[in-house]
Design an enzyme around this catalytic site. Structure first.
Site, PDB file in Angstrom:
ATOM      1  CB  SER A 111      -0.948   0.128   1.282  1.00  0.00           C
ATOM      2  OG  SER A 111      -0.183   0.062   2.602  1.00  0.00           O
ATOM      3  CE  LYS A 112       3.855   1.474   4.627  1.00  0.00           C
ATOM      4  NZ  LYS A 112       3.355   1.991   5.512  1.00  0.00           N
ATOM      5  N   PRO A 113       3.284   4.416  -1.381  1.00  0.00           N
ATOM      6  CG  PRO A 113       3.526   6.771  -1.043  1.00  0.00           C
ATOM      7  CD  PRO A 113       3.370   5.150  -0.129  1.00  0.00           C
TER       8      PRO A 113
END
Length: 365
Positions: free
Chosen positions: A184-186
């Site tokens: 879910s991180k950039p």
């Protein structure tokens, strides 16, 4: 509508991902294969530091950083109560004491004005967190650390990798920078992963040993370590995603601007809704678009009725978590963190939100 849209991103680079994974299957070096070294070189160059070390998760990266600094029982490490638990969890797991300082009312990151009072002769490191996409005030934090005997600063940049502070990239701002590649991180992979960054040769070498069970060379283990290695297939995924990363940051900022311009005109702002604030000198990668609402439950329900996903992160701050009850904190000790925890609500944020989807979201305000 996707809260975090990995499918649209994957469609753009699916061929490259499959090609890179096929190469891993062909050479068969599934742990610390050549893609890992390639990624480490690219990440170090991207951030602007001498050393990058990929590891098994963003949580393990914090643990390895603390171990490399020799922190252990009897030591104190200062951090914030408003973050994911791994930040303080790793401090406690290594036997040190997490010491909390409250967060800034606008950025929701560590408040440097409250930092100095928390420093004691047992303080061995400071661990600020870059929440929701921007760094903490690293310049101020570093200045305080230098004043107190050059205390090491570990930047937990799990949510702000790619952001800048006065023109310097996150993870190049302190003794050690740490980030996460959780999906879910950039910039994420398709499993667990993380990375550590430093310009210190000795710290880099120590972290490298710790990553492979403390091994300096085959059959030689001079220090305690752990299995913190990064999977080669996950490195291949991150390499493919890096081709999109800068453009995705641009689009995330466009989405955030569109949200902000529309919601700022809403009557909810007159009733106490607080929009996110990017500090002067900072850029944000907008890992999340988070607001504070005194009527959070009602807003959450309204978004739900419109089929718009929304999330309230860190609804119980760390100083009130049962696992940290032994620290003796109570309600009211960190009022800003408690307010943000009780009022925070995050809207869909990803580079692939269409203008129509953005309009649908802001229509609820």
């Amino acid at each position: 509508m996707e809260f975090i849209d990995l499918k649209s991103q994957q469609a753009l680079i699916r061929e490259d991902i499959e090609k890179r994974i096929a190469a891993v299957l062909d050479h068969g070096r599934y742990v610390l294969g050549p893609e890992v070294e390639e990624l480490e070189e690219k990440l170090a160059d991207y951030v602007g530091v001498k050393h990058c070390l990929t590891v098994s998760s963003g949580t393990d990266s914090l643990l390895i950083a603390l171990m490399a600094l020799g922190i252990g029982p009897g030591d104190e490490v200062i951090t914030v109560p408003y973050t994911w638990i791994s930040t303080a969890e790793m401090i406690a797991l290594i036997g040190a004491k997490p010491v909390f300082v409250d967060i800034d009312e606008k950025t929701w990151n560590m408040d440097p004005e409250k930092l100095e009072a928390a420093i004691t002769d047992k303080t061995k490191a400071i661990m600020p967190v870059g929440i929701y996409g921007q760094t903490a005030d690293m310049a101020a934090i570093n200045a305080i650390a230098a004043k107190h005997g050059n205390l090491p600063v570990i930047e937990d940049a799990a949510q702000c990798f790619g952001a800048t502070h006065h023109g310097v990239k996150s993870c190049a701002l302190s003794t050690i920078g740490s980030t996460s590649f959780f999906p879910s991180k950039p910039l994420g992979c398709y499993g667990d992963g993380g990375a550590l960054f430093t310009n210190d040769d000795e710290i880099a070498q120590m972290m490298k040993q710790i990553r492979v069970h403390g091994q300096a060379q085959k059959h030689q283990h001079p220090v305690l370590g752990l299995n913190g290695r990064f999977d080669t297939i996950q490195a291949a995924v991150v390499l493919a995603k890096m081709s999109l990363f800068d453009n995705e940051i641009v689009r995330r900022n466009q989405v955030a601007a569109a949200y902000g311009e529309s919601i700022a005109a809403s009557e909810l702002v007159q009733r106490g809704l607080q929009l996110p604030h990017v500090a002067e000198g900072n850029t944000s990668v907008w890992a999340q678009y988070t607001m504070l609402s005194p009527d959070r439950d009602a807003l959450h329900e309204k978004l739900k009725e419109a089929n718009i996903p929304a999330v309230s992160y860190y609804a119980v701050p760390l100083h009130l978590q049962p696992v940290f009850a032994y620290l003796g904190h109570q309600q009211g000790d960190f009022p800003v963190a408690e307010r943000v925890a009780s009022e925070g609500i995050s809207l869909p944020m990803n580079p692939y939100l269409s203008d129509d989807e953005i309009a649908q979201v802001v229509g609820c305000f």
